[in-house]
Design a protein around this motif. Sequence first.
Motif, short mmCIF file in Angstrom:
data_model
loop_
_atom_site.label_atom_id
_atom_site.label_comp_id
_atom_site.label_asym_id
_atom_site.label_seq_id
_atom_site.Cartn_x
_atom_site.Cartn_y
_atom_site.Cartn_z
N VAL A 119 0.83 -1.20 0.00
CA VAL A 119 0.00 0.00 0.00
C VAL A 119 0.88 1.26 0.00
O VAL A 119 0.61 2.22 -0.74
CB VAL A 119 -0.95 0.00 1.21
CG1 VAL A 119 -1.72 1.31 1.29
CG2 VAL A 119 -1.90 -1.18 1.13
N GLY A 120 1.92 1.26 0.83
CA GLY A 120 2.81 2.41 0.88
C GLY A 120 3.50 2.66 -0.45
O GLY A 120 3.60 3.82 -0.89
N ASP A 139 4.13 5.53 -5.65
CA ASP A 139 4.09 5.51 -7.11
C ASP A 139 3.09 6.53 -7.66
O ASP A 139 3.35 7.19 -8.67
CB ASP A 139 3.73 4.10 -7.60
CG ASP A 139 4.82 3.08 -7.31
OD1 ASP A 139 5.96 3.51 -7.07
OD2 ASP A 139 4.52 1.87 -7.31
N THR A 140 1.96 6.65 -6.98
CA THR A 140 0.97 7.65 -7.39
C THR A 140 1.52 9.06 -7.23
O THR A 140 1.32 9.93 -8.08
CB THR A 140 -0.32 7.49 -6.57
OG1 THR A 140 -0.79 6.14 -6.68
CG2 THR A 140 -1.39 8.44 -7.05
N LEU A 141 2.23 9.28 -6.12
CA LEU A 141 2.84 10.58 -5.89
C LEU A 141 3.90 10.89 -6.95
O LEU A 141 3.97 12.01 -7.45
CB LEU A 141 3.47 10.60 -4.50
CG LEU A 141 4.18 11.88 -4.07
CD1 LEU A 141 3.23 13.06 -4.09
CD2 LEU A 141 4.78 11.72 -2.68
N ARG A 155 -4.29 13.12 -10.08
CA ARG A 155 -3.58 11.89 -9.71
C ARG A 155 -3.39 11.78 -8.20
O ARG A 155 -3.13 10.69 -7.68
CB ARG A 155 -2.21 11.84 -10.39
CG ARG A 155 -2.30 11.75 -11.90
CD ARG A 155 -0.96 11.37 -12.50
NE ARG A 155 -1.04 11.33 -13.95
CZ ARG A 155 -0.07 10.82 -14.72
NH1 ARG A 155 1.03 10.33 -14.17
NH2 ARG A 155 -0.19 10.82 -16.03
N LEU A 156 -3.51 12.90 -7.51
CA LEU A 156 -3.40 12.88 -6.05
C LEU A 156 -4.75 12.99 -5.37
O LEU A 156 -4.82 13.10 -4.15
CB LEU A 156 -2.51 14.05 -5.57
CG LEU A 156 -1.01 13.89 -5.82
CD1 LEU A 156 -0.29 15.14 -5.37
CD2 LEU A 156 -0.46 12.66 -5.14
N GLY A 157 -5.82 12.95 -6.14
CA GLY A 157 -7.15 13.03 -5.56
C GLY A 157 -7.50 11.78 -4.78
O GLY A 157 -6.88 10.72 -4.93
N PRO A 158 -8.51 11.86 -3.91
CA PRO A 158 -8.90 10.69 -3.10
C PRO A 158 -9.27 9.48 -3.94
O PRO A 158 -8.96 8.34 -3.56
CB PRO A 158 -10.10 11.22 -2.30
CG PRO A 158 -9.93 12.71 -2.29
CD PRO A 158 -9.30 13.06 -3.59
N ASP A 159 -9.91 9.69 -5.08
CA ASP A 159 -10.32 8.56 -5.91
C ASP A 159 -9.11 7.81 -6.46
O ASP A 159 -9.07 6.57 -6.42
CB ASP A 159 -11.20 9.04 -7.07
CG ASP A 159 -12.52 9.61 -6.58
OD1 ASP A 159 -12.90 9.28 -5.43
OD2 ASP A 159 -13.15 10.38 -7.33
N SER A 160 -8.12 8.54 -6.97
CA SER A 160 -6.93 7.90 -7.53
C SER A 160 -6.14 7.17 -6.46
O SER A 160 -5.69 6.03 -6.66
CB SER A 160 -6.06 8.93 -8.24
OG SER A 160 -6.75 9.54 -9.31
N LEU A 161 -5.97 7.81 -5.31
CA LEU A 161 -5.23 7.15 -4.22
C LEU A 161 -5.96 5.91 -3.72
O LEU A 161 -5.34 4.87 -3.47
CB LEU A 161 -5.01 8.14 -3.07
CG LEU A 161 -3.91 9.19 -3.27
CD1 LEU A 161 -3.91 10.18 -2.12
CD2 LEU A 161 -2.56 8.51 -3.40
N ALA A 185 9.39 9.47 0.03
CA ALA A 185 8.54 10.55 -0.45
C ALA A 185 9.36 11.82 -0.68
O ALA A 185 9.20 12.50 -1.70
CB ALA A 185 7.41 10.81 0.54
N ALA A 186 10.23 12.16 0.28
CA ALA A 186 11.06 13.35 0.13
C ALA A 186 12.02 13.21 -1.05
O ALA A 186 12.30 14.20 -1.75
CB ALA A 186 11.84 13.61 1.42
N ALA A 187 12.52 12.00 -1.28
CA ALA A 187 13.44 11.79 -2.40
C ALA A 187 12.78 12.10 -3.73
O ALA A 187 13.42 12.60 -4.66
CB ALA A 187 13.95 10.35 -2.38
N LEU A 188 11.48 11.82 -3.85
CA LEU A 188 10.76 12.13 -5.08
C LEU A 188 10.73 13.64 -5.32
O LEU A 188 10.86 14.11 -6.46
CB LEU A 188 9.33 11.59 -5.01
CG LEU A 188 9.18 10.06 -4.90
CD1 LEU A 188 7.72 9.69 -4.70
CD2 LEU A 188 9.77 9.37 -6.11
#
Length: 291
Positions: free
Chosen positions: A217-218, A223-225, A247-253, A279-282
């Motif tokens: 899940v993480g 990947d979505t982020l 892509r960051l909306g609740p539906d996509s996540l 996450a920070a590396a992205l």
Amino acid sequence: MAAVEKRRPAGTPAGSFTDSGRPSVSRTAAAVESEEDFLRQVGVTEMLRTALLKVLEARPEEPIAFLAHYFENMGLRSPANGGAGEPPGQLLLQQQRLGRALWHLRLAHHSQRTAFNNNVSVAYECLSKSGRRKKPGLDGRTYSELLRHICRDGQAPEEVVAPLLHKIQCRDHEAVPLGVFRAGMLTCFVLLEFVARASALFQLLEAPGLATIDRRVGQAVLDTLEGALGAGDHATTPACYLEAGSRLGPDSLALAMDRAAAGRRPSSPMAREEFLEKAAALFIAKVKPVG
């Protein structure tokens, strides 16, 4: 006698004429003008005007406390000289300058771009050294120290922000122009907010009673982020921003997490530190290094 009683003609009261016979300015008006001139000459009028503008920019919940802190920091004047051969108290003065610069940088959120840029310019002036043989400017050591202060006060894990500092820091002897200083401050504040939101997202995903989340899940969230950040690389049109936001909306996540949770393979846990670092590396991968 009463019929021929002489009456004193109504006129200007005594003391309102000068020796030359011309009327003089009243004492009250002269005093008011003198007081206004005094306030203007010592800079109080301009100082109050600047303070009120800062209140309008920041719009704090407690304006009185805000003004109290503002005038308190106004007392921390920058030293007139710096560099080699500085007096023993120079370290304390340097810390005072850093504290004053940090205070100005926090007056407005970075999304309030005009107010934030104005405060960045004031912070730059607070830290700039000037003397008889030196032009106003900022060295890399002070700039890097300020970046570390911001990250430490932002309560972001050191291992998370260290790659960013390595990318945007300057060498101690380098001169830091205002443009580089502004970009560094903005990038630092944006990363701190990014990490804070990633931490809040981790709390929503973590299992009850455990400080971990399902790795599948993480990774799906990461990947979505990454996809959203990639969509915003060339965001020159409103459509690109909409795509990144969708892509960051609740539906996509939710869809991405459902697909990841539906997997039948066993999954190992992912700790908060690992999630925040990835996450920070992205985000940091999108930051251009100084140089």
